[in-house]
Design a protein around this motif. Structure first.
Motif, PDB file in Angstrom:
ATOM      1  N   GLY A  34       7.175  -2.211  -4.222  1.00 22.69           N
ATOM      2  CA  GLY A  34       6.416  -1.322  -5.082  1.00 22.69           C
ATOM      3  C   GLY A  34       5.773  -2.131  -6.192  1.00 22.69           C
ATOM      4  N   THR A  36       5.865  -3.544 -10.134  1.00 19.57           N
ATOM      5  CA  THR A  36       6.656  -3.873 -11.316  1.00 19.57           C
ATOM      6  C   THR A  36       5.740  -4.428 -12.399  1.00 19.57           C
ATOM      7  OG1 THR A  36       8.717  -4.321 -10.118  1.00 19.57           O
ATOM      8  CG2 THR A  36       8.437  -5.425 -12.240  1.00 19.57           C
ATOM      9  N   ALA A 171       2.009   0.864  -5.528  1.00 21.19           N
ATOM     10  CA  ALA A 171       3.239   1.452  -6.061  1.00 21.19           C
ATOM     11  C   ALA A 171       4.041   2.166  -4.980  1.00 21.19           C
ATOM     12  CB  ALA A 171       2.898   2.425  -7.193  1.00 21.19           C
ATOM     13  N   ASP A 172       3.371   2.610  -3.926  1.00 18.12           N
ATOM     14  CA  ASP A 172       4.048   3.314  -2.834  1.00 18.12           C
ATOM     15  C   ASP A 172       4.391   2.399  -1.665  1.00 18.12           C
ATOM     16  OD1 ASP A 172       3.884   5.775  -4.176  1.00 18.12           O
ATOM     17  OD2 ASP A 172       1.864   6.137  -3.419  1.00 18.12           O
ATOM     18  N   ARG A 185       1.563  -1.207 -20.508  1.00 16.14           N
ATOM     19  CA  ARG A 185       1.419  -0.395 -19.305  1.00 16.14           C
ATOM     20  C   ARG A 185       0.062   0.306 -19.370  1.00 16.14           C
ATOM     21  NH1 ARG A 185       5.682   1.963 -16.190  1.00 16.14           N
ATOM     22  NH2 ARG A 185       7.086   1.345 -17.887  1.00 16.14           N
ATOM     23  N   ASP A 191       0.343   8.042 -14.271  1.00 15.41           N
ATOM     24  CA  ASP A 191       0.980   8.937 -13.300  1.00 15.41           C
ATOM     25  C   ASP A 191       1.619   8.199 -12.135  1.00 15.41           C
ATOM     26  OD1 ASP A 191       0.159  11.136 -14.804  1.00 15.41           O
ATOM     27  OD2 ASP A 191      -1.746  11.294 -13.733  1.00 15.41           O
ATOM     28  N   VAL A 192       1.573   6.887 -12.167  1.00 16.13           N
ATOM     29  CA  VAL A 192       2.124   6.083 -11.081  1.00 16.13           C
ATOM     30  C   VAL A 192       3.616   5.852 -11.313  1.00 16.13           C
ATOM     31  CG1 VAL A 192       2.143   3.730 -10.136  1.00 16.13           C
ATOM     32  CG2 VAL A 192      -0.024   4.935 -10.453  1.00 16.13           C
ATOM     33  N   THR A 193       4.376   5.878 -10.224  1.00 12.92           N
ATOM     34  CA  THR A 193       5.803   5.563 -10.318  1.00 12.92           C
ATOM     35  C   THR A 193       5.996   4.061 -10.158  1.00 12.92           C
ATOM     36  OG1 THR A 193       6.431   7.704  -9.371  1.00 12.92           O
ATOM     37  CG2 THR A 193       8.083   5.951  -9.300  1.00 12.92           C
ATOM     38  N   TRP A 194       6.414   3.410 -11.238  1.00  9.61           N
ATOM     39  CA  TRP A 194       6.630   1.972 -11.217  1.00  9.61           C
ATOM     40  C   TRP A 194       8.035   1.663 -10.722  1.00  9.61           C
ATOM     41  CZ3 TRP A 194       3.022  -1.720 -13.232  1.00  9.61           C
ATOM     42  CH2 TRP A 194       1.845  -1.140 -13.753  1.00  9.61           C
ATOM     43  N   ALA A 195       8.162   0.594  -9.953  1.00  9.13           N
ATOM     44  CA  ALA A 195       9.470   0.206  -9.456  1.00  9.13           C
ATOM     45  C   ALA A 195      10.343  -0.381 -10.561  1.00  9.13           C
ATOM     46  CB  ALA A 195       9.328  -0.805  -8.306  1.00  9.13           C
ATOM     47  N   CYS A 197      10.165  -2.463 -14.876  1.00  8.72           N
ATOM     48  CA  CYS A 197       9.430  -3.059 -15.985  1.00  8.72           C
ATOM     49  C   CYS A 197      10.305  -4.134 -16.634  1.00  8.72           C
ATOM     50  CB  CYS A 197       9.055  -1.998 -17.022  1.00  8.72           C
ATOM     51  SG  CYS A 197       8.215  -2.669 -18.487  1.00  8.72           S
TER      52      CYS A 197
END
Length: 202
Positions: A34, A36, A171-172, A185, A191-195, A197
């Motif tokens: 994903g 980071t 990200a997916d 960021r 709205d993105v799901t980050w794996a 940070c």
């Protein structure tokens, strides 16, 4: 066709220092597929950490475990590439990466408006265009670990939106591990799901 190996990277008490100057110390993280983010202010070690992840540098303390099938850490903006024609630069990378996606490269060349520039030497391209050539390669390479240093720098608004779309898809990604270093960021990816940070501070 077998899937490429999934990248795994982890660190315990990772430290990097120059004589008399500690860049960062005691970092601990595990990176998974994903997207980071490595965030931090100027001089906090973002590029240094990417170079460690790439294997260009060795830690001065702690441990860094890297299981990486293939790595993208290319810098088309470096003077060493000035005399290379952009199309040839990409062709050289295509020959190196077994998982290269021609369709991805062609789609991004069009989206970035690079078609008319690929026949030019790198030194003839703007900083933004050189960066876009690198982003085409990063996406098309299929590398299991892809490292991008401040990728929005010097991009025009249209190209920045293309990059946003590319990273939202990254990200997916369940196989590739993408690491992006920047000061903050990006609001465009709120709205993105980050794996994960890795925060190096301000």
């Amino acid at each position: 066709m077998s899937r490429p190996p999934v990248a795994r990277v982890s660190a315990e008490r990772l430290t990097f220092a120059h004589p008399g100057v500690t860049v960062f110390a005691d970092l601990g993280f595990t990176l998974s597929p994903g997207l980071t983010l490595v965030r931090g202010g100027d001089g906090r070690g973002k590029t240094t950490l990417l170079r460690l992840l790439a294997g260009e540098l060795a830690p001065t303390g702690g441990t860094l475990s890297r299981r990486v099938g293939s790595l993208w850490w290319e810098q088309p903006g470096e003077p060493a590439h000035d005399a290379v024609v952009a199309r040839e630069w990409l062709a050289e990378r295509q020959a190196h990466f077994a998982g290269w996606r021609v369709d991805v490269a062609e789609a991004l060349v069009e989206a970035f408006g690079l078609g008319e520039h690929l026949g030019k030497r790198m030194e003839m391209l703007s900083a933004g265009s050189r960066r876009k050539v690198g982003l085409v390669g990063a996406a098309a390479s299929g590398a299991t670990l892809t490292l991008l240093d401040t990728p929005w720098a010097a991009l025009d608004a249209r190209s920045a939106r293309v990059l946003d779309e590319l990273l939202a898809e990254a990200a997916d990604d369940e196989a590739r591990l993408w690491v992006v270093a920047d000061h903050e960021r990006p609001a465009s990816l709120a709205d993105v799901t980050w794996a994960g940070c890795i925060d190096l501070g301000d």
